[in-house]
Design an enzyme around this catalytic site. Structure first.
Site, PDB file in Angstrom:
ATOM      1  CB  CYS A   1      -0.955  -0.019   1.179  1.00  8.70           C
ATOM      2  SG  CYS A   1      -2.000  -1.495   1.199  1.00  8.70           S
TER       3      CYS A   1
ATOM      4  CG  HIS B   1      -1.839   4.601   5.124  1.00 10.72           C
ATOM      5  ND1 HIS B   1      -1.795   4.451   3.755  1.00 10.72           N
ATOM      6  CD2 HIS B   1      -2.029   3.351   5.634  1.00 10.72           C
ATOM      7  CE1 HIS B   1      -1.948   3.166   3.446  1.00 10.72           C
ATOM      8  NE2 HIS B   1      -2.092   2.486   4.569  1.00 10.72           N
TER       9      HIS B   1
ATOM     10  CG  HIS C   1      -6.647   0.745   1.763  1.00  9.52           C
ATOM     11  ND1 HIS C   1      -5.675   0.915   0.804  1.00  9.52           N
ATOM     12  CD2 HIS C   1      -5.979   0.504   2.930  1.00  9.52           C
ATOM     13  CE1 HIS C   1      -4.486   0.786   1.352  1.00  9.52           C
ATOM     14  NE2 HIS C   1      -4.641   0.546   2.647  1.00  9.52           N
TER      15      HIS C   1
END
Length: 425
Positions: free
Chosen positions: A182, A320, A353
């Site tokens: 990620c 994040h 996400h």
């Protein structure tokens, strides 16, 4: 090389708000969330049934057909648009975002020596392909080609998206593919800026694309216990006291990054300066961040220092902010330790996400700070958590002029990257 700076001159995006950067920017500016029920496959038997799904036809072929004009504008898409190589949504998302960024930056023949720096996920096979390849308790794996008659048909080599972008745009520069989970999108942009600063390239097309809104992706994340168990659009609540997991999203964001004096000489519009970036490693656990946030803090400190700034210069942090209990708490500790009560938000409650593409779409969201003087909000944030002692922007964006912003991306395996963007002058 001294004095070289990287600037962003073009952006393209595909997200749950739709195809195109304007769709993303307008959705975030309106303070909306685009999370909804999964439509790409029947998810009724899965623990999670919502996602940040790109609102577009199910098949890659229809996606390309709809955006045929975008692709044909920049290259020879017609030759392969129905070739079967493009069953993977992330390949299509990456192509469309790259084409938009290229066109937005008004790039032409002189820019075709551009390098590529692309962040991608690791999914390479369809679950339905694995099912047909079952032989008793074993899976027959083919020789590695994309369409072999036997064994697993790999839908996407790790570098396939980069290869297709390079082919469509006719680029001749070096290609780098980042698979740092990620953190891949942020890493790709940081690498692009590094190439510009070192004189290794004058123009770099960079960003990331990913899609895990499929049975294998959603099933895998569910086995890890990462998604919220609530099947409702408000399931992802970054930094909220009631947060209980992430919502998977899909999409892409791409940027044209150039050496500043070159961009100014050709009259390009400067969207942002990539002022500094840094990476660190947690060295802790594969699927959990270091609880004290110390390595995330180190990444932010180094990025600010490399931008020749001090923490008080940063006017906004794009976190994040996954909405998982452990991630948000560790990141909030790090942000508070370095920046105090700087305005902070996460867009994952709005678009989900995006996994490998998360850092790229979030950097695209950060451009709102310079183009509209807007700091994106945090969808579904309602109840502050004492364990996250930071200034979280609520669901609506904050109207505020800032000169510098910082974006965090953290990945499985403890991979951290922070990127500082500055307002162009």
């Amino acid at each position: 090389m001294a004095g070289r700076r990287a600037v962003i001159t073009g952006v393209g995006a595909v997200s749950a708000f739709g195809v195109g950067y304007d769709a993303l920017a307008n959705g975030l500016a309106a303070g909306r969330s685009a999370i909804g029920p999964i439509r790409n496959f029947d998810a009724r038997t899965f623990p999670t049934r919502v996602a940040g799904e790109v609102p577009i036809e199910k098949t890659s072929a229809s996606l390309l057909e709809k955006h045929r004009g975008v692709l044909l504008h920049v290259g020879e898409a017609a030759a392969w648009e129905h070739s079967g190589l493009l069953r993977d949504r992330k390949v299509c998302f990456g192509l469309i975002a790259a084409a938009e960024a290229w066109r937005h930056a008004r790039c032409g023949t002189a820019e075709r020596k551009a390098a590529l720096s692309i962040g991608l996920g690791l999914e390479q096979a369809f679950l339905e392909d694995l099912a047909t390849a079952l032989d008793g308790d074993e899976i027959r794996v083919g020789a590695g080609d994309l369409a072999g008659p036997e064994g697993v048909r790999f839908r996407s080599r790790v570098d396939l998206t980069a290869e297709k972008i390079r082919g469509v745009l006719g680029l001749s520069g070096r290609v780098a593919v980042h698979v740092s989970a990620c953190a891949a999108g942020g890493t790709a942009v940081a690498h692009a800026a590094s190439q510009i600063e070192r004189g290794a390239a004058d123009v770099v097309l960079c960003g990331a694309s990913d899609s895990m809104v499929n049975p294998l992706g959603i099933g895998g994340m569910s086995r890890l216990g990462a998604p919220s168990p609530r099947a409702e659009p408000s399931a992802c609540r970054p930094f909220d006291r009631r947060r209980d997991g992430l919502v998977v999203g899909e999409g892409a964001a791409m940027f044209v990054v150039e050496e500043e004096s070159r961009a100014r000489a050709r009259g390009a519009d400067l969207l942002a300066v990539i002022a500094g970036a840094a990476t660190t490693q947690d060295a802790y656990r594969a699927t959990a961040p270091r609880p004290d946030g110390s390595r995330a803090l180190a990444a932010m400190e180094r990025a600010v220092r490399r931008a020749n700034l001090v923490p008080s210069d940063i006017g906004y942090v794009n976190a994040h902010g996954t909405g998982t209990p452990l991630n948000d708490m560790a990141e909030a500790k790090a942000i508070h330790a370095l920046f105090g009560d700087v305005p902070t938000s996460s867009i994952k409650g709005a678009v989900g996400h995006l996994m490998a593409a998360a850092g790229a779409i979030e950097l695209a969201a950060c451009l709102l700070a310079f183009t509209r003087d807007l700091l994106p909000g945090t969808a579904h944030f309602e109840e502050p958590d004492p364990e996250c002692p930071i200034h979280v922007i609520g669901p609506q964006p904050l109207k505020q002029r800032v000169e510098y912003v910082l974006s965090n991306s953290f990945g499985f395996g403890g991979q951290n990257v922070s990127v500082v963007l500055g307002r162009p002058r």
